[in-house]
Design a protein around this motif. Sequence first.
Motif, short mmCIF file in Angstrom:
data_model
loop_
_atom_site.label_atom_id
_atom_site.label_comp_id
_atom_site.label_asym_id
_atom_site.label_seq_id
_atom_site.Cartn_x
_atom_site.Cartn_y
_atom_site.Cartn_z
N GLN A 1 0.83 -1.21 0.00
CA GLN A 1 0.00 0.00 0.00
C GLN A 1 0.86 1.25 0.00
O GLN A 1 0.58 2.21 -0.71
N GLU B 1 2.26 1.74 -3.50
CA GLU B 1 1.26 2.25 -4.43
C GLU B 1 0.96 3.73 -4.16
O GLU B 1 0.85 4.51 -5.09
N ASP B 2 0.85 4.10 -2.89
CA ASP B 2 0.59 5.50 -2.54
C ASP B 2 1.73 6.41 -2.99
O ASP B 2 1.50 7.51 -3.50
N VAL C 1 3.87 5.89 -5.48
CA VAL C 1 3.85 5.99 -6.94
C VAL C 1 2.74 6.93 -7.39
O VAL C 1 2.96 7.80 -8.24
N ARG C 2 1.54 6.78 -6.82
CA ARG C 2 0.42 7.66 -7.20
C ARG C 2 0.75 9.12 -6.91
O ARG C 2 0.47 10.00 -7.72
N GLU C 3 1.32 9.39 -5.75
CA GLU C 3 1.66 10.76 -5.37
C GLU C 3 2.72 11.33 -6.31
O GLU C 3 2.63 12.48 -6.74
N VAL D 1 3.35 10.42 -9.44
CA VAL D 1 2.74 10.64 -10.76
C VAL D 1 1.89 11.90 -10.74
O VAL D 1 1.95 12.71 -11.67
N LYS D 2 1.13 12.10 -9.67
CA LYS D 2 0.30 13.31 -9.55
C LYS D 2 1.18 14.55 -9.54
O LYS D 2 0.89 15.53 -10.24
#
Length: 88
Positions: free
Chosen positions: A13, A16-17, A19-21, A23-24
């Motif tokens: 988790q 994933e968090d 990577v998402r942050e 990319v954002k």
Amino acid sequence: ATSLQEKKEYNQQELEDEVRESVKDVNEIVDQVKEGLSFQIHEDTEELMIQVIDINTDEVIKELPPEEMLDLKARIHEMVGILIDEKV
């Protein structure tokens, strides 16, 4: 190179968090700046660094992760290695 997940530094988790942050953050920067992107491998840690660069001035506007953090990580790994060598 070993991934963060393989090193068990992050659980699934957290990975994933992160990577998402990242990319954002990159998408927001690119939308605002509309400048060049540079993908590099940090020499000491062999991790991917993304740089947003002002094409006109060659100035690095943003780094993900910041190079200073990767430098610090490399120094910590080096110090841990020295401590282990001294104890053995």
